[in-house]
Scaffold this motif. Structure first.
Motif, PDB file in Angstrom:
ATOM      1  N   ASP A   1       0.807  -1.228   0.000  1.00 42.57           N
ATOM      2  CA  ASP A   1       0.000   0.000   0.000  1.00 42.57           C
ATOM      3  C   ASP A   1       0.835   1.271   0.000  1.00 42.57           C
ATOM      4  O   ASP A   1       0.323   2.348   0.280  1.00 42.57           O
ATOM      5  CB  ASP A   1      -0.939   0.004   1.214  1.00 42.57           C
ATOM      6  N   GLY A   2       2.135   1.158  -0.329  1.00 40.69           N
ATOM      7  CA  GLY A   2       2.976   2.349  -0.374  1.00 40.69           C
ATOM      8  C   GLY A   2       3.222   2.799  -1.804  1.00 40.69           C
ATOM      9  O   GLY A   2       2.490   2.425  -2.736  1.00 40.69           O
ATOM     10  N   LYS A   3       4.255   3.608  -1.982  1.00 36.04           N
ATOM     11  CA  LYS A   3       4.555   4.200  -3.278  1.00 36.04           C
ATOM     12  C   LYS A   3       4.832   3.119  -4.331  1.00 36.04           C
ATOM     13  O   LYS A   3       5.703   2.278  -4.156  1.00 36.04           O
ATOM     14  CB  LYS A   3       5.770   5.124  -3.157  1.00 36.04           C
ATOM     15  N   GLU A   4       4.052   3.139  -5.402  1.00 37.76           N
ATOM     16  CA  GLU A   4       4.188   2.208  -6.525  1.00 37.76           C
ATOM     17  C   GLU A   4       4.086   0.739  -6.100  1.00 37.76           C
ATOM     18  O   GLU A   4       4.655  -0.144  -6.744  1.00 37.76           O
ATOM     19  CB  GLU A   4       5.487   2.498  -7.306  1.00 37.76           C
ATOM     20  N   GLY A   5       3.342   0.479  -5.013  1.00 35.12           N
ATOM     21  CA  GLY A   5       3.056  -0.891  -4.594  1.00 35.12           C
ATOM     22  C   GLY A   5       1.811  -1.412  -5.300  1.00 35.12           C
ATOM     23  O   GLY A   5       1.279  -0.777  -6.215  1.00 35.12           O
ATOM     24  N   LEU A   6       1.324  -2.564  -4.835  1.00 38.60           N
ATOM     25  CA  LEU A   6       0.177  -3.246  -5.459  1.00 38.60           C
ATOM     26  C   LEU A   6      -1.010  -2.313  -5.683  1.00 38.60           C
ATOM     27  O   LEU A   6      -1.555  -2.213  -6.781  1.00 38.60           O
ATOM     28  CB  LEU A   6      -0.246  -4.421  -4.561  1.00 38.60           C
ATOM     29  N   PHE A   7      -1.424  -1.615  -4.620  1.00 34.25           N
ATOM     30  CA  PHE A   7      -2.622  -0.777  -4.725  1.00 34.25           C
ATOM     31  C   PHE A   7      -2.397   0.353  -5.728  1.00 34.25           C
ATOM     32  O   PHE A   7      -3.269   0.689  -6.527  1.00 34.25           O
ATOM     33  CB  PHE A   7      -2.991  -0.171  -3.360  1.00 34.25           C
TER      34      PHE A   7
END
Length: 482
Positions: free
Chosen positions: A241-247
């Motif tokens: 859920d952080g920068k350029e993660g899955l979400f």
């Protein structure tokens, strides 16, 4: 963890890691422990059958060539000794190879048992107990199933395969076996997930050996990532859920005019932590028949009717099968009345109903070439009438309604409606029913006696001090008498 800023502390990887690292065997519910044993019983049956598939044989040959045959982990059936990462992959692939293992389908589908060969291989190589395996199994199911619930919509709706999500769950189960610290666990998640985004092409259009391989590969990545994290190798904590993660990367996708999202809160809400908690493993289903998913309900209905009224094939005048429209379309078209291969037969309602009526069961034995081509089944297939029922359509997918009406030569009619197929958690398979499936899959591979011994080993695995006995029993003796 005091040096962590409060900001990064809230990242989902940390919440999941802290939960998994603090969960102990004593916190599990008796129902969850029993479910874990039944899923292992089912999965090892699937693996025994899977070991005979061509793709499993190719993989075994390849890894034998890549290894000196020494190692701390064992492959099922062959007894090949190797490292735990390769063993996790080979055994995970065997569980999956026939597409006959467990099933859970919410926003995305998944087969959590694709991931449990990784903790097994690590338990063996680390000399751990049956209780450690059960704990890791329940953790694998918990995280994998939650990941399949939180997509809005699921990732499969825009062309990604659920193995993408499995790569986030696999290292959590593997890492728990290795007793990682929460910091190491966060890295294991980051290492694994960073490597295993998977396009839906593997299950779209023409199917190849990769269809049953991508999820076991995520399991393998979980084992390797946990081992690397234990040595201090780091991975991105912000991968969910952080920068350029899955979400973030999926948020760019427009789906029906809205950005695709995930319900982050639901992913970690009420994570179970006591024997009174509800564990997700109790919501997962099994496949009671080796056939297309929508055939399971009508076959369950027919088997119930036949059993209840003791109906014999010779007594039957007509079998009317009412199902949802897409099931009638896929499973009841004219050439499904004359199947000439296993692939057509397991997608043919007339064949499945006819062979189930005559043989009293539908297992892989019913899809051997000589059985599929048996002309004596043709007159019985011709008694099967498949019709679409509008009313049932509205209830799908929460239910898979079907009604089977058997009319006998004496003019009696017996009707059974089934809304959930056998194996669904709302009508679960019993240990005895799994044993029938297990012996059909494993009887010719390791012998029927060994199948019985495996059943008692698995169903008391929580008492095992190490898992050597499991691998002795899953290894085929030379020239097994059937």
């Amino acid at each position: 963890m005091s040096h962590q800023s409060t900001e990064s502390k809230r990242l989902l990887s940390h919440i999941i890691a802290e939960w998994a690292c603090s969960l102990k065997y004593e916190h599990l519910s008796p129902a969850a422990i029993q479910a874990a044993k039944l899923f292992w019983f089912d999965s090892i049956g699937c693996a025994l059958g899977g070991s005979q598939q061509d793709d499993a044989k190719i993989l075994l040959k390849h890894y034998r060539a890549m290894s000196d045959g020494n190692g701390s982990a064992t492959a099922f059936v062959s007894g090949f000794k190797t490292n735990p990462v390769d063993a996790a992959f080979l055994n995970g692939h065997m569980i999956r190879a026939m597409d006959y293992n467990d099933i859970y389908w919410k926003a995305d589908p998944c087969h959590p048992s694709d991931l449990i060969a990784a903790p097994l291989a690590l338990c063996e190589s680390e000399g751990l107990r049956g209780k450690d395996l059960i704990l890791a199994t329940i953790i694998a199911y918990e995280i994998e199933m939650r990941l399949c619930e939180v997509g809005r919509p699921g990732v499969r709706e825009y062309g990604w395969h659920h193995a993408t999500l499995s790569a986030f769950a696999a290292p959590v189960a593997a890492g728990r076996v290795l007793n990682l610290t929460p910091e190491q666990m966060v890295s294991a998640i980051g290492i694994s997930a960073a490597r295993t985004f998977c396009p839906g092409a593997v299950t779209a259009g023409k199917l190849t050996n990769m269809k049953n391989t991508v999820d076991p590969w995520a399991g393998r990545m979980g084992a390797e990532s946990a081992l690397l994290a234990r040595e201090g190798f780091s991975g991105p904590e912000h991968v969910i859920d952080g920068k350029e993660g899955l979400f973030a990367v999926f948020h760019h996708v427009q789906y029906k005019g809205q950005p695709a999202t995930f319900d982050a809160e639901a992913l970690v809400k009420d994570l179970p932590n006591s024997s009174d908690s509800h564990y997700r493993i109790l919501d997962c289903g099994m496949k009671s028949f080796p056939i297309e998913a929508l055939s399971h309900s009508p076959l369950t209905a027919m088997m119930k009717t036949v059993k209840e009224h003791n109906i014999k094939a010779d007594d039957v005048k007509e079998i009317k099968v009412e199902v949802i429209a897409r099931a009638a379309d896929i499973l009841g078209d004219p050439h499904k009345y004359r199947p000439d291969s296993k692939e057509t037969a397991d997608h043919s309602l007339p064949y499945c109903m006819a062979v189930g009526l005559v043989d009293g069961m539908v297992t892989p034995l019913q899809f051997r070439e000589e059985r599929v081509l048996d002309k004596s089944l043709i007159p019985i297939m011709d008694k099967v009438k498949v019709v679409a029922n509008e009313e049932f359509e509205a209830l799908f997918p929460k239910f898979q309604p079907s009604r089977v009406t058997i009319t006998t030569n004496e003019g009696k009619s017996h009707s059974t409606r089934v809304d959930v197929p056998k194996g669904d958690p709302r009508d679960p398979m019993t240990e005895e029913e799994i044993a029938v499936k297990f012996t059909a899959l494993g009887g010719d591979v390791i012998g029927k006696e060994q199948c019985k011994k495996l059943q008692s080993y698995i169903m008391s695995v929580e008492t095992a001090r190490n898992l050597g006995g499991l691998f002795e029993l899953t290894t085929a003796r030379e020239a097994v008498p059937s």
